[in-house]
Design an enzyme around this catalytic site. Structure first.
Site, PDB file in Angstrom:
ATOM      1  N   GLY A 179      -3.336   3.973  -4.915  1.00 37.54           N
ATOM      2  CA  GLY A 179      -2.988   4.946  -5.939  1.00 37.54           C
ATOM      3  C   GLY A 179      -3.873   4.859  -7.159  1.00 37.54           C
ATOM      4  O   GLY A 179      -4.163   5.873  -7.798  1.00 37.54           O
ATOM      5  N   ASP A 180      -4.312   3.670  -7.510  1.00 35.38           N
ATOM      6  CA  ASP A 180      -5.217   3.493  -8.650  1.00 35.38           C
ATOM      7  C   ASP A 180      -6.639   3.916  -8.314  1.00 35.38           C
ATOM      8  O   ASP A 180      -7.269   4.667  -9.063  1.00 35.38           O
ATOM      9  CB  ASP A 180      -5.224   2.029  -9.095  1.00 35.38           C
ATOM     10  CG  ASP A 180      -3.956   1.633  -9.827  1.00 35.38           C
ATOM     11  OD1 ASP A 180      -3.344   2.502 -10.472  1.00 35.38           O
ATOM     12  OD2 ASP A 180      -3.571   0.448  -9.747  1.00 35.38           O
ATOM     13  N   ILE A 181      -7.162   3.408  -7.217  1.00 33.42           N
ATOM     14  CA  ILE A 181      -8.548   3.709  -6.861  1.00 33.42           C
ATOM     15  C   ILE A 181      -8.710   5.194  -6.547  1.00 33.42           C
ATOM     16  O   ILE A 181      -9.700   5.826  -6.938  1.00 33.42           O
ATOM     17  CB  ILE A 181      -9.014   2.856  -5.666  1.00 33.42           C
ATOM     18  CG1 ILE A 181      -8.873   1.366  -5.979  1.00 33.42           C
ATOM     19  CG2 ILE A 181     -10.455   3.183  -5.309  1.00 33.42           C
ATOM     20  CD1 ILE A 181      -9.663   0.897  -7.167  1.00 33.42           C
ATOM     21  N   ALA A 186      -4.427  -1.268  -4.273  1.00 32.36           N
ATOM     22  CA  ALA A 186      -4.063  -0.210  -5.211  1.00 32.36           C
ATOM     23  C   ALA A 186      -4.704   1.121  -4.831  1.00 32.36           C
ATOM     24  O   ALA A 186      -5.538   1.669  -5.556  1.00 32.36           O
ATOM     25  CB  ALA A 186      -4.453  -0.617  -6.618  1.00 32.36           C
ATOM     26  N   ALA A 188      -8.832   6.964  -9.744  1.00 25.50           N
ATOM     27  CA  ALA A 188     -10.095   6.682 -10.424  1.00 25.50           C
ATOM     28  C   ALA A 188     -11.238   7.517  -9.857  1.00 25.50           C
ATOM     29  O   ALA A 188     -12.087   8.015 -10.610  1.00 25.50           O
ATOM     30  CB  ALA A 188     -10.425   5.196 -10.307  1.00 25.50           C
TER      31      ALA A 188
END
Length: 413
Positions: free
Chosen positions: A187-189, A185, A192
């Site tokens: 895009g998530d990390i 992920a 974040a």
């Protein structure tokens, strides 16, 4: 590293840089939960607000079961260490009002629902600012909340913004379909990490001005920043995934693959000298960097792979590193779990399973190492609604009878 094993005494005695900072996180999946877990590891107190069905990350697979027999999915397990869980139905006005009552007791109120969803529930930035003007409100969404965009309202998981960043198309070969989620992920990390920076900057700004503000993070924006080569190299004339004239390739060793990066002439001379062809440093075929690429498959690869054939991928990289050439072995999951560097830097946390499976769940450790701050202790993820009663009692003084009514009515999970 096992839960609670590292730095307990020193961590309590020395404290953490974010001790005293409180975060109320209306969060799910990973883009925000990874950020709040990182802030929690640095000392912040994180209260996680979940719907009665739980953070949707609990439903991911693979999963284990908690002591009540409920699923706890992999996405949840790796993003929620050290938090407390408050289970509220935000669609019920009483659930919304409880969040508005809690907000002034927290420094940061954060959410990562689809753009506009919290505002429609009466929990958007304006709603929180009305009851807590010094609060820092954080939104993480696919495309942001604060300016109009053609993608308003689009739901977005990590692969969506990864694809839109251009990196999938840049790395795609011929008519092959794109490789989706090539590094998990990203895009998530990525979102974040930029969220964490935004929160820390807003906290510092509040120290000097006393003002809260809105931190608005669009996952698409963060991926454009992280995949900078796409637009930067395009603007400099490169097309079709061309990374420019350099050696940035994988080569086969006796037991697997390793990657080499050579982008300077002195490093090229060291590489060809190591593999037994020092004369190539003066060979006209390799007089330019484009010459390295032009003769990679026909000349350089056979020489490099012939040299590495009797070596392991780690041995090949050790030899390359010894002469100053950057190289790394392509490790698989088993290699990583057994890696001495990973162990030395406490980069895997063992979370014991609660469903009878012997193998503990492995969760990435904290990559932020501070010389004056002890690491840990880590504590397990919270079970769904585990701390609901205590949080409402401690923060709002809600009585046991009121809690019983809220639970009976489905407002409190």
């Amino acid at each position: 590293m096992k839960l609670g094993d590292i730095g307990n005494i020193a961590a309590v005695a020395g404290g953490k840089p974010l001790d005293g900072i409180r975060i109320l996180a209306l969060e799910q999946m990973q883009a925000l939960p990874f950020a709040t877990q990182l802030l929690g590891r640095l000392g912040a107190d994180v209260v996680k607000v979940e719907p009665p069905s739980g953070d949707s990350g609990r439903g991911s697979l693979p999963a284990m079961t908690d002591p009540e027999g409920r699923w706890v999915g992999a996405t949840y397990l790796r993003n929620n260490l050290g938090k407390r869980s408050l289970c509220l139905d935000l669609k019920d006005p009483r659930g919304r009002d409880l969040v508005l009552r809690l907000a002034p007791r927290f420094d940061v109120i954060a959410e990562n629902s689809k753009a506009g969803a919290m505002a429609r529930l009466g929990l958007g930035y304006d709603d929180i600012a009305a009851v807590h003007s010094a609060g820092i409100y954080v939104s993480v969404s696919g495309f942001g909340n604060t300016v109009p965009t053609p993608y308003d309202g689009w739901p977005a998981f990590a692969p969506v913004v990864e694809a839109m960043s251009g990196i999938y198309e840049m790395k795609r070969n011929g008519d092959d379909p794109p490789t989706v989620s090539p590094v998990g992920a990203l895009g998530d990390i990525g979102a974040a990490l930029f969220t964490t920076i935004g929160i820390l900057a807003a906290l510092r700004h509040r120290e000097t001005t006393g003002q809260g503000q809105y931190v608005d993070i669009a996952m698409f924006d963060t991926l454009i920043a992280m995949t900078d080569i796409v637009t930067n190299l395009w603007s400099m004339g490169l097309r079709g995934g061309n990374m420019g004239p350099l050696i940035l390739h994988g080569f086969r060793a006796g037991d697997g693959w390793f990657v080499v990066q050579v982008a300077r002439e002195n490093h090229f001379a060291k590489l060809v000298g190591l593999v037994g062809h020092p004369e190539w440093a003066w060979d006209e075929r390799f007089a330019t960097r484009q010459g390295w690429v032009d003769h990679l498959e026909g000349v350089l690869r056979p020489a490099i792979e012939g040299w590495a054939a009797d070596k392991s991928k780690v041995e090949a990289c050790l030899a390359l590193a010894s002469v100053g050439v950057a190289a790394g072995p392509c490790l698989d999951a088993g290699d990583l779990v057994a890696d001495e560097h990973v162990a030395a830097r406490n980069m895997l946390v063992e979370l014991p399973r609660t469903d009878g499976v012997e193998q503990p769940v492995l969760v990435p450790g904290n990559p932020v190492k501070l010389s004056a701050v002890a690491e840990g202790p880590e504590t397990r993820v919270p079970w769904l609604g585990e701390h609901s009663d205590q949080i409402l009692l401690d923060e709002l003084g809600i009585t046991a009878e009121e809690i019983q009514t809220l639970r009976a009515d489905g407002v409190l999970g």
